[in-house]
Design a protein around this motif. Structure first.
Motif, PDB file in Angstrom:
ATOM      1  N   PHE A  56       0.900  -1.196   0.054  1.00  0.00           N
ATOM      2  CA  PHE A  56       0.132  -0.154   0.107  1.00  0.00           C
ATOM      3  C   PHE A  56       0.927   1.184   0.258  1.00  0.00           C
ATOM      4  O   PHE A  56       1.563   1.421   0.909  1.00  0.00           O
ATOM      5  CB  PHE A  56      -0.988   0.049   1.176  1.00  0.00           C
ATOM      6  CG  PHE A  56      -2.023  -1.116   1.153  1.00  0.00           C
ATOM      7  CD1 PHE A  56      -2.622  -1.501   0.049  1.00  0.00           C
ATOM      8  CD2 PHE A  56      -2.322  -1.930   2.392  1.00  0.00           C
ATOM      9  CE1 PHE A  56      -3.647  -2.571  -0.041  1.00  0.00           C
ATOM     10  CE2 PHE A  56      -3.213  -2.579   2.294  1.00  0.00           C
ATOM     11  CZ  PHE A  56      -3.862  -2.909   1.248  1.00  0.00           C
ATOM     12  N   GLY A  57       0.716   2.063  -1.119  1.00  0.00           N
ATOM     13  CA  GLY A  57       1.862   3.322  -1.293  1.00  0.00           C
ATOM     14  C   GLY A  57       3.053   2.966  -1.253  1.00  0.00           C
ATOM     15  O   GLY A  57       4.008   3.664  -0.939  1.00  0.00           O
ATOM     16  N   MET A  58       3.668   1.728  -1.853  1.00  0.00           N
ATOM     17  CA  MET A  58       4.793   1.274  -1.697  1.00  0.00           C
ATOM     18  C   MET A  58       5.849   2.159  -2.074  1.00  0.00           C
ATOM     19  O   MET A  58       7.071   2.036  -1.982  1.00  0.00           O
ATOM     20  CB  MET A  58       5.134  -0.258  -2.160  1.00  0.00           C
ATOM     21  CG  MET A  58       4.800  -0.544  -3.511  1.00  0.00           C
ATOM     22  SD  MET A  58       4.824  -2.108  -4.218  1.00  0.00           S
ATOM     23  CE  MET A  58       6.585  -2.740  -3.907  1.00  0.00           C
ATOM     24  N   HIS A  59       5.660   2.987  -3.480  1.00  0.00           N
ATOM     25  CA  HIS A  59       6.381   3.796  -4.156  1.00  0.00           C
ATOM     26  C   HIS A  59       6.574   5.047  -3.540  1.00  0.00           C
ATOM     27  O   HIS A  59       7.138   5.998  -4.053  1.00  0.00           O
ATOM     28  CB  HIS A  59       5.732   4.026  -5.616  1.00  0.00           C
ATOM     29  CG  HIS A  59       4.281   4.412  -5.650  1.00  0.00           C
ATOM     30  ND1 HIS A  59       3.314   3.592  -5.110  1.00  0.00           N
ATOM     31  CD2 HIS A  59       3.752   5.454  -6.072  1.00  0.00           C
ATOM     32  CE1 HIS A  59       2.187   4.235  -5.334  1.00  0.00           C
ATOM     33  NE2 HIS A  59       2.494   5.458  -5.739  1.00  0.00           N
ATOM     34  N   LEU A  60       5.741   5.408  -2.195  1.00  0.00           N
ATOM     35  CA  LEU A  60       5.937   6.821  -1.675  1.00  0.00           C
ATOM     36  C   LEU A  60       7.047   6.362  -0.325  1.00  0.00           C
ATOM     37  O   LEU A  60       7.323   5.432   0.018  1.00  0.00           O
ATOM     38  CB  LEU A  60       4.627   7.083  -0.910  1.00  0.00           C
ATOM     39  CG  LEU A  60       3.498   7.115  -1.808  1.00  0.00           C
ATOM     40  CD1 LEU A  60       2.143   7.250  -1.271  1.00  0.00           C
ATOM     41  CD2 LEU A  60       3.692   8.262  -2.820  1.00  0.00           C
ATOM     42  N   HIS A  61       7.561   7.523  -0.031  1.00  0.00           N
ATOM     43  CA  HIS A  61       8.621   7.696   1.052  1.00  0.00           C
ATOM     44  C   HIS A  61       7.897   8.235   1.932  1.00  0.00           C
ATOM     45  O   HIS A  61       7.227   9.295   2.297  1.00  0.00           O
ATOM     46  CB  HIS A  61       9.524   8.508   0.526  1.00  0.00           C
ATOM     47  CG  HIS A  61      10.446   7.796  -0.632  1.00  0.00           C
ATOM     48  ND1 HIS A  61      11.372   6.990  -0.437  1.00  0.00           N
ATOM     49  CD2 HIS A  61      10.458   7.795  -2.012  1.00  0.00           C
ATOM     50  CE1 HIS A  61      11.933   6.267  -1.639  1.00  0.00           C
ATOM     51  NE2 HIS A  61      10.906   7.075  -2.561  1.00  0.00           N
ATOM     52  N   GLY A  62       8.213   7.739   3.442  1.00  0.00           N
ATOM     53  CA  GLY A  62       7.808   8.180   4.853  1.00  0.00           C
ATOM     54  C   GLY A  62       6.281   7.763   4.952  1.00  0.00           C
ATOM     55  O   GLY A  62       5.613   7.261   4.256  1.00  0.00           O
ATOM     56  N   TYR A  63       6.027   8.233   6.093  1.00  0.00           N
ATOM     57  CA  TYR A  63       4.617   8.084   6.767  1.00  0.00           C
ATOM     58  C   TYR A  63       3.832   6.402   6.710  1.00  0.00           C
ATOM     59  O   TYR A  63       3.089   6.257   6.477  1.00  0.00           O
ATOM     60  CB  TYR A  63       3.425   8.808   5.804  1.00  0.00           C
ATOM     61  CG  TYR A  63       3.821  10.448   5.872  1.00  0.00           C
ATOM     62  CD1 TYR A  63       3.737  11.196   6.872  1.00  0.00           C
ATOM     63  CD2 TYR A  63       4.434  10.786   4.816  1.00  0.00           C
ATOM     64  CE1 TYR A  63       4.125  12.491   6.838  1.00  0.00           C
ATOM     65  CE2 TYR A  63       4.954  12.345   4.522  1.00  0.00           C
ATOM     66  CZ  TYR A  63       4.696  13.051   5.679  1.00  0.00           C
ATOM     67  OH  TYR A  63       5.091  14.349   5.608  1.00  0.00           O
ATOM     68  N   GLY A  64       5.006   5.608   6.854  1.00  0.00           N
ATOM     69  CA  GLY A  64       4.800   4.384   6.945  1.00  0.00           C
ATOM     70  C   GLY A  64       4.769   3.414   5.510  1.00  0.00           C
ATOM     71  O   GLY A  64       4.404   2.229   5.551  1.00  0.00           O
ATOM     72  N   ALA A  65       5.072   4.239   4.590  1.00  0.00           N
ATOM     73  CA  ALA A  65       5.124   3.937   3.201  1.00  0.00           C
ATOM     74  C   ALA A  65       6.538   3.062   3.080  1.00  0.00           C
ATOM     75  O   ALA A  65       7.336   3.517   3.677  1.00  0.00           O
ATOM     76  CB  ALA A  65       4.791   4.653   2.299  1.00  0.00           C
ATOM     77  N   GLY A  67       8.638   3.095   0.423  1.00  0.00           N
ATOM     78  CA  GLY A  67       9.568   3.930  -0.157  1.00  0.00           C
ATOM     79  C   GLY A  67      10.374   3.171  -1.231  1.00  0.00           C
ATOM     80  O   GLY A  67      11.499   3.259  -1.652  1.00  0.00           O
ATOM     81  N   MET A  68       9.942   2.117  -1.962  1.00  0.00           N
ATOM     82  CA  MET A  68      10.380   1.510  -3.062  1.00  0.00           C
ATOM     83  C   MET A  68      10.326   2.295  -4.443  1.00  0.00           C
ATOM     84  O   MET A  68       9.516   3.147  -4.306  1.00  0.00           O
ATOM     85  CB  MET A  68       9.683   0.075  -2.980  1.00  0.00           C
ATOM     86  CG  MET A  68       9.932  -0.728  -1.743  1.00  0.00           C
ATOM     87  SD  MET A  68       9.459  -2.492  -2.089  1.00  0.00           S
ATOM     88  CE  MET A  68       9.681  -3.133  -0.402  1.00  0.00           C
ATOM     89  N   SER A  69      11.010   1.493  -5.244  1.00  0.00           N
ATOM     90  CA  SER A  69      11.067   2.202  -6.674  1.00  0.00           C
ATOM     91  C   SER A  69       9.866   1.962  -7.348  1.00  0.00           C
ATOM     92  O   SER A  69       9.077   1.239  -7.165  1.00  0.00           O
ATOM     93  CB  SER A  69      12.337   1.546  -7.175  1.00  0.00           C
ATOM     94  OG  SER A  69      12.110   0.473  -7.754  1.00  0.00           O
ATOM     95  N   ALA A 119      -1.064   3.069   4.949  1.00  0.00           N
ATOM     96  CA  ALA A 119      -0.028   1.842   4.565  1.00  0.00           C
ATOM     97  C   ALA A 119      -0.401   0.708   5.282  1.00  0.00           C
ATOM     98  O   ALA A 119       0.081  -0.313   4.913  1.00  0.00           O
ATOM     99  CB  ALA A 119       1.270   2.702   4.807  1.00  0.00           C
ATOM    100  N   ALA A 120      -0.713   0.852   6.464  1.00  0.00           N
ATOM    101  CA  ALA A 120      -1.174  -0.201   7.572  1.00  0.00           C
ATOM    102  C   ALA A 120      -2.289  -1.119   7.129  1.00  0.00           C
ATOM    103  O   ALA A 120      -2.714  -2.057   7.776  1.00  0.00           O
ATOM    104  CB  ALA A 120      -1.035   0.195   8.843  1.00  0.00           C
ATOM    105  N   GLY A 121      -3.213  -0.325   6.060  1.00  0.00           N
ATOM    106  CA  GLY A 121      -4.544  -1.182   5.684  1.00  0.00           C
ATOM    107  C   GLY A 121      -5.518  -0.740   6.719  1.00  0.00           C
ATOM    108  O   GLY A 121      -6.556  -1.586   6.571  1.00  0.00           O
ATOM    109  N   GLU A 122      -5.355   0.092   7.639  1.00  0.00           N
ATOM    110  CA  GLU A 122      -6.425   0.069   8.648  1.00  0.00           C
ATOM    111  C   GLU A 122      -7.615   1.252   7.879  1.00  0.00           C
ATOM    112  O   GLU A 122      -8.445   1.031   8.371  1.00  0.00           O
ATOM    113  CB  GLU A 122      -5.936   0.818  10.002  1.00  0.00           C
ATOM    114  CG  GLU A 122      -4.916   0.061  10.774  1.00  0.00           C
ATOM    115  CD  GLU A 122      -4.000   0.642  11.630  1.00  0.00           C
ATOM    116  OE1 GLU A 122      -4.134   2.117  11.908  1.00  0.00           O
ATOM    117  OE2 GLU A 122      -3.210   0.222  12.324  1.00  0.00           O
TER     118      GLU A 122
END
Length: 177
Positions: A56-65, A67-69, A119-122
């Motif tokens: 979930f939001g794996m391409h975003l950085h910070g905030y629990g994401a 941060g992948m390419s 990001a936690a799916g909550e």
């Protein structure tokens, strides 16, 4: 088969992301998809597992994401799609259509309040762009938003779509006037 030898272009970490998501799809998703297909349901029981995978939001950085390419995100989505287009859509609506606009345009308070829980799916987001008379055509949108002091007032004309039945948060796009 990899006739074009595209695997040779991937890093070890990218291949690991792909194989991890592929294993999840094979072991956790595919065994139950026929049952959910027949019942026209989505397997919500896998949401915590998807969150643990970091998709979930794996391409975003910070905030629990995670941060992948973008390549890793694309490989993950390809494997999710191999399982079912609804699964890939669920993940990409959450990350790209709901989390990304908050990450890019939201206030710091909105980012801290929503993104870690998404990001936690909550919190599951849904995305509304489709309108009754135009479908998903941003150029033909009739819905408008206008400024009223600090607030925006929206004249709502939309048809809800992706993730609507399970949403906790709605991200809606309007043309600003």
């Amino acid at each position: 088969m990899d006739f074009y030898r595209t695997d040779d272009l991937l890093t070890e970490e990218e291949r690991l992301v792909r194989s991890t998501v592929a294993r999840f799809v094979d072991q956790r998703f595919l065994p139950s998809i026929a049952e959910h297909y027949e019942a026209a349901t989505f397997p919500l029981e896998i949401v915590p597992d998807l969150a643990k995978l970091g998709v979930f939001g794996m391409h975003l950085h910070g905030y629990g994401a995670a941060g992948m390419s973008n390549v890793m995100y694309g490989l993950a989505c390809q494997e999710l799609e191999r399982g079912d287009s609804g699964l890939r859509s669920f993940v990409s609506v959450q990350g790209s259509l709901c989390m990304f606009p908050i990450h890019r345009y939201g206030s710091e308070e909105q980012k801290q309040g929503w993104l870690p829980r998404m990001a936690a799916g909550e919190v599951i987001g849904c995305f509304g762009l489709t309108e009754p008379e135009f479908g998903s055509n941003p150029a033909g949108m009739a819905t408008r938003a206008r400024r009223d002091g600090k607030d925006w007032i929206s004249q709502l004309q939309e048809r809800e779509i992706a993730n609507t039945g399970i949403k906790s948060l709605k991200v809606r796009f309007n043309l600003l006037v």
